[in-house]
Write a protein that holds these residues in place. Sequence first.
Motif, mmCIF file in Angstrom:
data_model
loop_
_atom_site.group_PDB
_atom_site.id
_atom_site.type_symbol
_atom_site.label_atom_id
_atom_site.label_comp_id
_atom_site.label_asym_id
_atom_site.label_seq_id
_atom_site.Cartn_x
_atom_site.Cartn_y
_atom_site.Cartn_z
ATOM 1 N N UNK A 41 0.798 -1.229 0.000
ATOM 2 C CA UNK A 41 0.000 0.000 0.000
ATOM 3 C C UNK A 41 0.830 1.278 0.000
ATOM 4 N N UNK A 42 2.141 1.163 -0.186
ATOM 5 C CA UNK A 42 2.998 2.349 -0.068
ATOM 6 C C UNK A 42 3.482 2.883 -1.425
ATOM 7 N N UNK A 43 3.327 2.081 -2.458
ATOM 8 C CA UNK A 43 3.948 2.421 -3.747
ATOM 9 C C UNK A 43 3.436 3.742 -4.333
ATOM 10 N N UNK A 44 2.115 3.899 -4.374
ATOM 11 C CA UNK A 44 1.539 5.109 -4.979
ATOM 12 C C UNK A 44 2.029 6.362 -4.272
ATOM 13 N N UNK A 45 1.993 6.349 -2.940
ATOM 14 C CA UNK A 45 2.415 7.531 -2.168
ATOM 15 C C UNK A 45 3.905 7.803 -2.388
ATOM 16 N N UNK A 46 4.683 6.733 -2.469
ATOM 17 C CA UNK A 46 6.128 6.895 -2.681
ATOM 18 C C UNK A 46 6.401 7.540 -4.040
ATOM 19 N N UNK A 47 5.700 7.077 -5.057
ATOM 20 C CA UNK A 47 5.924 7.622 -6.399
ATOM 21 C C UNK A 47 5.414 9.061 -6.516
ATOM 22 N N UNK A 48 4.322 9.359 -5.831
ATOM 23 C CA UNK A 48 3.822 10.747 -5.859
ATOM 24 C C UNK A 48 4.846 11.670 -5.211
ATOM 25 N N UNK A 49 5.460 11.193 -4.129
ATOM 26 C CA UNK A 49 6.485 11.991 -3.461
ATOM 27 C C UNK A 49 7.692 12.186 -4.389
ATOM 28 N N UNK A 50 8.017 11.136 -5.139
ATOM 29 C CA UNK A 50 9.113 11.228 -6.125
ATOM 30 C C UNK A 50 8.797 12.332 -7.135
ATOM 31 N N UNK A 51 7.558 12.322 -7.625
ATOM 32 C CA UNK A 51 7.176 13.311 -8.641
ATOM 33 C C UNK A 51 7.198 14.735 -8.065
ATOM 34 N N UNK A 52 6.792 14.867 -6.806
ATOM 35 C CA UNK A 52 6.815 16.208 -6.184
ATOM 36 C C UNK A 52 8.227 16.780 -6.188
ATOM 37 N N UNK A 53 9.206 15.910 -5.985
ATOM 38 C CA UNK A 53 10.586 16.387 -5.929
ATOM 39 C C UNK A 53 11.204 16.652 -7.287
ATOM 40 N N UNK A 54 10.896 15.759 -8.245
ATOM 41 C CA UNK A 54 11.601 15.841 -9.534
ATOM 42 C C UNK A 54 10.741 16.378 -10.673
ATOM 43 N N UNK A 55 9.437 16.434 -10.434
ATOM 44 C CA UNK A 55 8.548 16.961 -11.477
ATOM 45 C C UNK A 55 8.133 15.919 -12.507
ATOM 46 N N UNK A 56 8.546 14.691 -12.341
ATOM 47 C CA UNK A 56 8.145 13.612 -13.273
ATOM 48 C C UNK A 56 8.195 12.283 -12.537
ATOM 49 N N UNK A 57 7.527 11.307 -13.149
ATOM 50 C CA UNK A 57 7.609 9.945 -12.616
ATOM 51 C C UNK A 57 8.779 9.221 -13.264
ATOM 52 N N UNK A 58 9.346 8.197 -12.594
ATOM 53 C CA UNK A 58 10.397 7.420 -13.262
ATOM 54 C C UNK A 58 9.830 6.751 -14.512
ATOM 55 N N UNK A 59 10.707 6.564 -15.508
ATOM 56 C CA UNK A 59 10.271 5.954 -16.770
ATOM 57 C C UNK A 59 9.960 4.468 -16.558
ATOM 58 N N UNK A 60 10.744 3.840 -15.687
ATOM 59 C CA UNK A 60 10.515 2.427 -15.424
ATOM 60 C C UNK A 60 10.711 2.146 -13.945
ATOM 61 N N UNK A 61 10.128 1.051 -13.537
ATOM 62 C CA UNK A 61 10.211 0.736 -12.114
ATOM 63 C C UNK A 61 10.340 -0.768 -11.916
ATOM 64 N N UNK A 62 11.278 -1.141 -11.079
ATOM 65 C CA UNK A 62 11.434 -2.545 -10.709
ATOM 66 C C UNK A 62 11.194 -2.683 -9.215
ATOM 67 N N UNK A 63 10.354 -3.599 -8.874
ATOM 68 C CA UNK A 63 10.111 -3.845 -7.448
ATOM 69 C C UNK A 63 9.726 -5.311 -7.303
ATOM 70 N N UNK A 64 9.854 -5.849 -6.111
ATOM 71 C CA UNK A 64 9.572 -7.279 -5.969
ATOM 72 C C UNK A 64 8.066 -7.536 -5.882
ATOM 73 N N UNK A 65 7.735 -8.819 -5.761
ATOM 74 C CA UNK A 65 6.329 -9.212 -5.843
ATOM 75 C C UNK A 65 5.482 -8.637 -4.707
ATOM 76 N N UNK A 66 6.128 -8.129 -3.685
ATOM 77 C CA UNK A 66 5.383 -7.524 -2.574
ATOM 78 C C UNK A 66 4.641 -6.260 -2.996
ATOM 79 N N UNK A 67 4.898 -5.788 -4.215
ATOM 80 C CA UNK A 67 4.236 -4.565 -4.696
ATOM 81 C C UNK A 67 3.271 -4.855 -5.851
#
Length: 214
Positions: A41-67
């Motif tokens: 349940x943390x992925x969306x909030x984490x990525x939104x925080x990423x975008x707030x800092x950098x102004x964009x989302x990462x182009x690709x994302x790797x994470x384990x099956x827990x996400x």
Amino acid sequence: MRMKEDHLGKGELKPAYNVQISTSNQIITNYTIHQNAADIGTLGAHLKSFKEQYGYYPKELTADAGYGSEENYEFLRKEDIEAYVKYNYFDKEQRLKEKAKPPFHVDNLYYNEEQDCYYCPMGQKMTLIRVCKEKTDNGYERTIYKYQAQNCIGCPIRGMCHKSQNNRIIEISHKLRKLKKWVLSYLLSEKGISHLKQRPIHYITHYLFHFYHF
Ligand code: SF4
């Protein structure tokens, strides 16, 4: 939070936070602190925080099956992020694919989209009996469709098919079914396979999500 370390085996609750850290080329690019024990349940909030800092989302994302969840896949697809994120039985599914598909698994039953019905391994029609809504802790709403076989009495393969006293019922999220096809197009691509092969390296050179309790 309920901790993994539970020396007394009593399901003790301890004060803790769930810290998510993402990296790119071994450089930490973002971290967020959450009160939910489950990473999923943390992925969306984490990525939104990423975008707030950098102004964009990462182009690709790797994470384990827990996400790997419907909520996370939908978010990644909407934001056009290449998702190298397995679901929890991806590895088992790939291993079994090399042998024979388990015919009783719900994902391997034939779905007739036009008639909105499934067919069980004996060829019996499974009709839609109910549509339910359920919400995740984040408030994300999922729609679950339930299909039931007409008559399992006397079926010679019943013991291998299901344990229920009644006619077999299967539960499906059609949205997740479609999103899994989308995520598989990344996971099984040349790039995805190379990511999976190099997992130990890969996991420290792309966007990585860890959690630590303190
Ligand atoms: S037990 Fe029921 S659902 Fe399973 S194969 Fe037999 S008839 Fe089909």
